[in-house]
Design an enzyme around this catalytic site. Structure first.
Site, PDB file in Angstrom:
ATOM      1  N   PHE A  11      -4.053   0.683   6.232  1.00 45.07           N
ATOM      2  CA  PHE A  11      -5.265   0.339   6.986  1.00 45.07           C
ATOM      3  C   PHE A  11      -5.040  -0.896   7.860  1.00 45.07           C
ATOM      4  CE2 PHE A  11      -7.180   2.871   3.618  1.00 45.07           C
ATOM      5  CZ  PHE A  11      -8.119   3.604   4.327  1.00 45.07           C
ATOM      6  N   VAL A  77      11.477  -2.246   3.840  1.00 42.27           N
ATOM      7  CA  VAL A  77      11.844  -3.641   4.091  1.00 42.27           C
ATOM      8  C   VAL A  77      12.122  -4.301   2.741  1.00 42.27           C
ATOM      9  CG1 VAL A  77      11.007  -5.858   4.972  1.00 42.27           C
ATOM     10  CG2 VAL A  77      10.531  -3.748   6.228  1.00 42.27           C
ATOM     11  N   GLU A 168     -14.204   6.309 -11.076  1.00 45.48           N
ATOM     12  CA  GLU A 168     -14.163   7.547 -10.288  1.00 45.48           C
ATOM     13  C   GLU A 168     -13.285   8.593 -10.971  1.00 45.48           C
ATOM     14  OE1 GLU A 168     -13.055   6.189  -6.336  1.00 45.48           O
ATOM     15  OE2 GLU A 168     -15.151   5.898  -5.783  1.00 45.48           O
ATOM     16  N   ALA A 314     -10.481  -1.320   1.722  1.00 46.15           N
ATOM     17  CA  ALA A 314     -10.028  -0.756   2.995  1.00 46.15           C
ATOM     18  C   ALA A 314     -10.688  -1.467   4.172  1.00 46.15           C
ATOM     19  CB  ALA A 314     -10.343   0.741   3.033  1.00 46.15           C
TER      20      ALA A 314
HETATM   21  C1  LIG Z   1      -7.111   4.606  -6.027  1.00 45.78           C
HETATM   22  C2  LIG Z   1      -7.701   3.664  -5.020  1.00 45.78           C
HETATM   23  C3  LIG Z   1      -9.004   3.850  -4.581  1.00 45.78           C
HETATM   24  C4  LIG Z   1      -9.551   2.991  -3.624  1.00 45.78           C
HETATM   25  N1  LIG Z   1     -10.837   3.194  -3.202  1.00 45.78           N
HETATM   26  C5  LIG Z   1     -11.350   2.410  -2.229  1.00 45.78           C
HETATM   27  C6  LIG Z   1     -12.644   2.657  -1.705  1.00 45.78           C
HETATM   28  O1  LIG Z   1     -13.350   3.580  -2.134  1.00 45.78           O
HETATM   29  N2  LIG Z   1     -13.106   1.831  -0.720  1.00 45.78           N
HETATM   30  C7  LIG Z   1     -12.334   0.814  -0.218  1.00 45.78           C
HETATM   31  O2  LIG Z   1     -12.784   0.098   0.690  1.00 45.78           O
HETATM   32  N3  LIG Z   1     -11.111   0.551  -0.707  1.00 45.78           N
HETATM   33  C8  LIG Z   1     -10.589   1.329  -1.684  1.00 45.78           C
HETATM   34  N4  LIG Z   1      -9.331   1.085  -2.165  1.00 45.78           N
HETATM   35  C9  LIG Z   1      -8.573  -0.069  -1.640  1.00 45.78           C
HETATM   36  C10 LIG Z   1      -7.943   0.248  -0.293  1.00 45.78           C
HETATM   37  O3  LIG Z   1      -7.328   1.515  -0.307  1.00 45.78           O
HETATM   38  C11 LIG Z   1      -6.930  -0.839   0.027  1.00 45.78           C
HETATM   39  O4  LIG Z   1      -7.619  -2.068   0.025  1.00 45.78           O
HETATM   40  C12 LIG Z   1      -6.275  -0.612   1.381  1.00 45.78           C
HETATM   41  O5  LIG Z   1      -5.510   0.561   1.365  1.00 45.78           O
HETATM   42  C13 LIG Z   1      -5.378  -1.799   1.752  1.00 45.78           C
HETATM   43  O6  LIG Z   1      -4.812  -1.547   2.994  1.00 45.78           O
HETATM   44  P1  LIG Z   1      -3.414  -2.217   3.362  1.00 45.78           P
HETATM   45  O7  LIG Z   1      -3.114  -1.787   4.751  1.00 45.78           O
HETATM   46  O8  LIG Z   1      -3.459  -3.658   3.054  1.00 45.78           O
HETATM   47  O9  LIG Z   1      -2.387  -1.592   2.362  1.00 45.78           O
HETATM   48  P2  LIG Z   1      -1.944  -0.014   2.189  1.00 45.78           P
HETATM   49  O10 LIG Z   1      -3.018   0.885   2.691  1.00 45.78           O
HETATM   50  O11 LIG Z   1      -1.524   0.071   0.790  1.00 45.78           O
HETATM   51  O12 LIG Z   1      -0.694   0.080   3.158  1.00 45.78           O
HETATM   52  C14 LIG Z   1       0.498  -0.600   2.884  1.00 45.78           C
HETATM   53  C15 LIG Z   1       1.629   0.145   3.540  1.00 45.78           C
HETATM   54  O13 LIG Z   1       2.817  -0.624   3.399  1.00 45.78           O
HETATM   55  C16 LIG Z   1       3.904   0.235   3.119  1.00 45.78           C
HETATM   56  N5  LIG Z   1       4.927  -0.555   2.415  1.00 45.78           N
HETATM   57  C17 LIG Z   1       4.810  -1.200   1.224  1.00 45.78           C
HETATM   58  N6  LIG Z   1       5.941  -1.872   0.942  1.00 45.78           N
HETATM   59  C18 LIG Z   1       6.779  -1.639   1.970  1.00 45.78           C
HETATM   60  C19 LIG Z   1       8.102  -2.071   2.252  1.00 45.78           C
HETATM   61  N7  LIG Z   1       8.777  -2.872   1.428  1.00 45.78           N
HETATM   62  N8  LIG Z   1       8.691  -1.644   3.397  1.00 45.78           N
HETATM   63  C20 LIG Z   1       8.024  -0.824   4.246  1.00 45.78           C
HETATM   64  N9  LIG Z   1       6.769  -0.385   4.023  1.00 45.78           N
HETATM   65  C21 LIG Z   1       6.144  -0.802   2.903  1.00 45.78           C
HETATM   66  C22 LIG Z   1       3.291   1.322   2.265  1.00 45.78           C
HETATM   67  O14 LIG Z   1       4.070   2.529   2.312  1.00 45.78           O
HETATM   68  C23 LIG Z   1       1.913   1.499   2.904  1.00 45.78           C
HETATM   69  O15 LIG Z   1       1.925   2.493   3.904  1.00 45.78           O
HETATM   70  C24 LIG Z   1      -8.775   1.912  -3.122  1.00 45.78           C
HETATM   71  C25 LIG Z   1      -7.462   1.731  -3.577  1.00 45.78           C
HETATM   72  C26 LIG Z   1      -6.923   2.596  -4.510  1.00 45.78           C
HETATM   73  C27 LIG Z   1      -5.512   2.404  -4.980  1.00 45.78           C
END
Ligand SMILES: Cc1cc2nc3c(=O)[nH]c(=O)nc-3n(C[C@H](O)[C@H](O)[C@H](O)COP(=O)(O)OP(=O)(O)OC[C@H]3O[C@@H](n4cnc5c(N)ncnc54)[C@H](O)[C@@H]3O)c2cc1C
Length: 441
Positions: A11, A77, A168, A314
């Site tokens: 996200f 990474v 959930e 998210a």
């Molecule tokens: C089961 C579950 C249910 C959820 N339900 C909700 C909800 O209903 N509402 C809500 O608002 N939030 C919800 N969340 C939380 C929300 O999904 C996260 O807060 C959000 O995805 C965070 O976004 P981000 O971009 O920080 O990380 P992510 O979406 O996790 O993206 C991180 C990215 O980094 C990549 N990555 C990681 N390490 C490396 C590396 N070393 N090298 C290269 N790439 C790497 C991963 O592949 C991934 O694509 C939920 C989370 C989970 C686990």
């Protein structure tokens, strides 16, 4: 032309890349270990066989196909040099930018619980969700074939953590066992099994209002979910869990929704990390001492208006991604950066068929039941990345809702069928566990 290197296409990273891509003076390299964005809020629906993986994972090249200045590299990474804004990949390559954005997300935190890392199923990635789906189908097939396995916990499902993810998941399991499983496995004696939700606190959905908590508790209990509150999981073994009150529950399916921490990359960024292994950031989202390095979303501790850290949501990730792009563009144009101003749209959690809770907006207007259920479906479908994904998700939900059949009950992870029903305790630690080939986040 300025070069921005972004680690993580979730996200946060994706929204940052999309906003920067519109600017003619910027080129972006977006690095992710997967070639897709996974939509974590709907993972539990893949685990419960309501949606298929393709409904909730989106190819990064397709999403960014109209942005030629975004170069996508699928790579893990492994370390970061904040001083030179350079990242190093598992293949030995290096990418250096004028700006560096770290948005690598989260992974499960087992808090050192013995056996949890090997014998429980986290729910943070698509692979995790597929592994859970296959394991649940595998134990059902085994118990259907041999009812003596029910006494060995084949039909016991233990969920650790009563936050939104655990709640959930527990609600979905309650629904599945009352409807789908009963129909599909007519010979199976479900009376011998139970869905148990364990949490160390005194309530589920700690972040919600007492009214929402009471509603969630009642709804879960109506679905046959046993709540073990005020209790911790002390040990996880291949064939049972031990709780802090000394109870032992035989089970071969333990789902870990007990906490999260920053993705493992945070161990290799060369600075001291803060709470949850996340990078502490300044109000403008940069890392202290590194003015051209940003950390976002689940990878960062971002301070909100009340002085406490914003939750791992998210909406926080999405907004911080867009804000970071805005600050980078301000920097390039010689304008001052602005402190991140999070717009809180509220929180919601699905508890099962026709049942959800929602607290909408900053004033937390409360919704429950079918209205909240409909709002949940609408909000989550709207967040999906493509129109096709939205339509497909709605079709699957309608099929499930009206037909009461699971669209994607496919046991496609063969290793999840290898269950040693006689093996238990420490001796079994060396045999195949759910996480043997699974790396989360
Ligand atoms: C089961 C579950 C249910 C959820 N339900 C909700 C909800 O209903 N509402 C809500 O608002 N939030 C919800 N969340 C939380 C929300 O999904 C996260 O807060 C959000 O995805 C965070 O976004 P981000 O971009 O920080 O990380 P992510 O979406 O996790 O993206 C991180 C990215 O980094 C990549 N990555 C990681 N390490 C490396 C590396 N070393 N090298 C290269 N790439 C790497 C991963 O592949 C991934 O694509 C939920 C989370 C989970 C686990």
């Amino acid at each position: 032309m300025k070069h921005v290197v972004i680690v993580g296409g979730g996200f946060a990273g994706l929204n940052c890349a999309k906003k920067l891509a519109k600017h003619p003076d910027v080129r972006v390299t977006l690095i992710d270990k997967n070639n897709y964005q996974q939509f974590q809020p709907l993972l539990y629906q893949v685990a419960g066989a309501a949606l298929s993986p393709s409904n909730i994972a989106f190819n990064l090249r397709s999403i960014l196909k109209d942005h030629p200045d975004v170069d996508i590299k699928m790579s893990q990474v492994v370390s970061v040099d904040l001083n030179t804004r350079t990242v190093h990949t598992a293949e030995g390559l290096a990418y250096q930018g004028d700006f560096l954005v770290l948005a690598a997300g989260s992974q499960a935190d087992f808090f050192g619980t013995p056996g949890a890392d090997r014998h429980s199923y986290p729910l943070y990635s698509l692979r995790d969700a597929e592994a859970i789906r296959s394991r649940v189908l595998a134990v059902l097939e085994c118990a259907d074939r041999d009812s003596s396995l029910i006494a060995k916990g084949a039909l016991n499902f233990v969920i650790v953590g009563g936050g939104p993810t655990g709640t959930e998941m527990a609600g979905a399991f309650g629904d599945v066992f009352h409807h789908g499983v009963k129909k599909a496995f007519a010979d199976l004696n479900l009376v011998g099994g139970e869905v148990v939700l364990v949490d160390g606190g005194q309530t589920v959905l700690k972040a919600f209002s007492p009214r929402a908590q009471a509603y969630a508790t009642k709804t879960l209990e109506q679905r046959g979910v046993k709540l073990r509150l005020g209790t911790h999981v002390k040990e996880v073994h291949q064939g049972h869990v031990v709780l802090s009150d000394g109870t032992t529950i035989p089970t071969h399916t333990v789902i870990w929704a007990g906490g999260l921490k920053a993705a493992s990359l945070s161990d290799n960024v060369g600075v001291k990390t803060g709470h949850g292994g996340r990078l502490d950031v300044q109000p403008d989202l940069t890392v202290l001492g590194f003015p051209n390095v940003y950390a976002l979303g689940d990878f960062a501790n971002i301070v909100g208006k009340d002085g406490s850290h914003l939750p791992q949501l998210a909406s926080v990730a999405e907004q911080s991604g867009k804000w970071c792009a805005k600050n980078i563009l301000a920097d390039i144009a010689g304008r001052p950066r602005e402190p991140f101003d999070y717009f809180d749209k509220g929180i919601m959690a699905m508890i099962g068929r026709n049942s959800a809770v929602a607290e909408v907006g900053q004033h937390r207007h409360e919704l429950q039941g079918a209205v909240a259920f409909a709002a949940w479906l609408g909000v989550h479908a709207a967040l999906l990345s493509t129109t096709r994904a939205k339509v497909e998700a709605f079709l699957e939900w309608a099929w499930d809702y009206f037909g009461r059949s699971r669209g994607d009950a496919i046991l496609d992870r063969n290793e999840q069928k290898d269950i040693d029903w006689n093996d238990d305790g420490e001796a079994s630690m060396a045999t195949a566990g759910p996480n043997q080939d699974i790396k989360t986040s």
